[in-house]
Design a protein around this motif. Sequence first.
Motif, mmCIF file in Angstrom:
data_model
loop_
_atom_site.group_PDB
_atom_site.id
_atom_site.type_symbol
_atom_site.label_atom_id
_atom_site.label_comp_id
_atom_site.label_asym_id
_atom_site.label_seq_id
_atom_site.Cartn_x
_atom_site.Cartn_y
_atom_site.Cartn_z
ATOM 1 N N VAL A 47 0.861 -1.172 0.000
ATOM 2 C CA VAL A 47 0.000 0.000 0.000
ATOM 3 C C VAL A 47 0.901 1.226 0.000
ATOM 4 O O VAL A 47 1.802 1.341 0.832
ATOM 5 C CB VAL A 47 -0.916 0.010 1.239
ATOM 6 N N PRO A 48 0.710 2.152 -0.931
ATOM 7 C CA PRO A 48 1.563 3.334 -0.960
ATOM 8 C C PRO A 48 1.412 4.156 0.317
ATOM 9 O O PRO A 48 0.303 4.344 0.810
ATOM 10 C CB PRO A 48 1.085 4.120 -2.177
ATOM 11 N N ASP A 49 2.513 4.627 0.817
ATOM 12 C CA ASP A 49 2.531 5.419 2.040
ATOM 13 C C ASP A 49 2.400 6.886 1.665
ATOM 14 O O ASP A 49 3.382 7.561 1.374
ATOM 15 C CB ASP A 49 3.838 5.156 2.795
ATOM 16 N N ALA A 50 1.168 7.393 1.668
ATOM 17 C CA ALA A 50 0.924 8.772 1.240
ATOM 18 C C ALA A 50 1.562 9.762 2.204
ATOM 19 O O ALA A 50 2.120 10.776 1.780
ATOM 20 C CB ALA A 50 -0.570 9.026 1.132
ATOM 21 N N ALA A 51 1.492 9.495 3.500
ATOM 22 C CA ALA A 51 2.072 10.424 4.469
ATOM 23 C C ALA A 51 3.584 10.496 4.301
ATOM 24 O O ALA A 51 4.180 11.572 4.403
ATOM 25 C CB ALA A 51 1.718 9.988 5.879
ATOM 26 N N GLY A 52 4.217 9.387 4.009
ATOM 27 C CA GLY A 52 5.662 9.383 3.783
ATOM 28 C C GLY A 52 6.041 10.141 2.529
ATOM 29 O O GLY A 52 7.047 10.843 2.487
ATOM 30 N N ARG A 53 5.232 10.043 1.520
ATOM 31 C CA ARG A 53 5.511 10.771 0.281
ATOM 32 C C ARG A 53 5.377 12.276 0.488
ATOM 33 O O ARG A 53 6.177 13.052 -0.012
ATOM 34 C CB ARG A 53 4.562 10.327 -0.823
ATOM 35 N N VAL A 54 4.338 12.676 1.219
ATOM 36 C CA VAL A 54 4.139 14.105 1.474
ATOM 37 C C VAL A 54 5.295 14.648 2.305
ATOM 38 O O VAL A 54 5.847 15.716 2.019
ATOM 39 C CB VAL A 54 2.781 14.354 2.177
ATOM 40 N N GLY A 55 5.686 13.919 3.342
ATOM 41 C CA GLY A 55 6.804 14.356 4.179
ATOM 42 C C GLY A 55 8.093 14.463 3.393
ATOM 43 O O GLY A 55 8.870 15.427 3.565
ATOM 44 N N ARG A 56 8.355 13.525 2.540
ATOM 45 C CA ARG A 56 9.562 13.562 1.717
ATOM 46 C C ARG A 56 9.537 14.753 0.762
ATOM 47 O O ARG A 56 10.538 15.441 0.574
ATOM 48 C CB ARG A 56 9.668 12.255 0.941
ATOM 49 N N PHE A 57 8.360 15.039 0.190
ATOM 50 C CA PHE A 57 8.224 16.187 -0.695
ATOM 51 C C PHE A 57 8.481 17.482 0.064
ATOM 52 O O PHE A 57 9.185 18.373 -0.412
ATOM 53 C CB PHE A 57 6.825 16.204 -1.316
ATOM 54 N N GLU A 58 7.906 17.585 1.275
ATOM 55 C CA GLU A 58 8.084 18.806 2.068
ATOM 56 C C GLU A 58 9.527 18.980 2.515
ATOM 57 O O GLU A 58 10.032 20.102 2.581
ATOM 58 C CB GLU A 58 7.141 18.787 3.271
ATOM 59 N N ARG A 59 10.208 17.921 2.845
ATOM 60 C CA ARG A 59 11.631 18.031 3.212
ATOM 61 C C ARG A 59 12.463 18.474 2.024
ATOM 62 O O ARG A 59 13.394 19.261 2.161
ATOM 63 C CB ARG A 59 12.151 16.686 3.723
ATOM 64 N N ARG A 60 12.126 17.955 0.862
ATOM 65 C CA ARG A 60 12.910 18.262 -0.329
ATOM 66 C C ARG A 60 12.649 19.679 -0.829
ATOM 67 O O ARG A 60 13.569 20.401 -1.189
ATOM 68 C CB ARG A 60 12.588 17.255 -1.429
ATOM 69 N N TYR A 61 11.379 20.088 -0.882
ATOM 70 C CA TYR A 61 11.023 21.356 -1.493
ATOM 71 C C TYR A 61 10.516 22.385 -0.510
ATOM 72 O O TYR A 61 10.185 23.509 -0.893
ATOM 73 C CB TYR A 61 9.978 21.134 -2.594
ATOM 74 N N GLY A 62 10.431 22.041 0.754
ATOM 75 C CA GLY A 62 9.940 22.977 1.755
ATOM 76 C C GLY A 62 8.422 22.977 1.820
ATOM 77 O O GLY A 62 7.738 22.591 0.886
ATOM 78 N N LYS A 63 7.945 23.390 2.983
ATOM 79 C CA LYS A 63 6.496 23.463 3.161
ATOM 80 C C LYS A 63 5.946 24.642 2.397
ATOM 81 O O LYS A 63 6.638 25.630 2.150
ATOM 82 C CB LYS A 63 6.146 23.586 4.635
ATOM 83 N N ARG A 64 4.716 24.541 2.076
ATOM 84 C CA ARG A 64 4.046 25.607 1.346
ATOM 85 C C ARG A 64 3.813 26.789 2.276
ATOM 86 O O ARG A 64 3.206 26.623 3.325
ATOM 87 C CB ARG A 64 2.731 25.063 0.800
ATOM 88 N N GLY A 65 4.259 27.940 1.891
ATOM 89 C CA GLY A 65 4.033 29.131 2.691
ATOM 90 C C GLY A 65 2.610 29.600 2.513
ATOM 91 O O GLY A 65 2.051 29.557 1.418
ATOM 92 N N GLY A 66 1.982 30.016 3.566
ATOM 93 C CA GLY A 66 0.594 30.419 3.429
ATOM 94 C C GLY A 66 0.223 31.468 4.455
ATOM 95 O O GLY A 66 1.006 31.891 5.300
ATOM 96 N N ALA A 67 -1.009 31.847 4.382
ATOM 97 C CA ALA A 67 -1.506 32.884 5.272
ATOM 98 C C ALA A 67 -1.905 32.329 6.591
ATOM 99 O O ALA A 67 -2.134 31.257 6.884
ATOM 100 C CB ALA A 67 -2.697 33.578 4.623
#
Length: 84
Positions: free
Chosen positions: A64-84
């Motif tokens: 089963v793909p680990d969606a939370a792991g993919r999101v965390g890896r993306f955020e570590r690599r590219y940074g969290k989305r800046g928002g209001a």
Amino acid sequence: MRNGIHPPYGPVVFRDRAANHAFLTRSTMSADRTIVWEDGHPYPVVDVEISDVSHPFHTGTARVPDAAGRVGRFERRYGKRGGA
């Protein structure tokens, strides 16, 4: 049903070569080869590559793909989305 337009429907053995498993059911598939079933009668045999006995989803070996792991890896690599 109209006569002459439907394929013949009869008993057929489906054999899963990977799992060494076979089952007898009814189908419109035809085969040139036959096999003698447990009841002593010959039936057409159709070899299949995968069945419910060898399919990873049914055997519990599916990944089963680990969606939370993919999101965390993306955020570590590219940074969290800046928002209001």
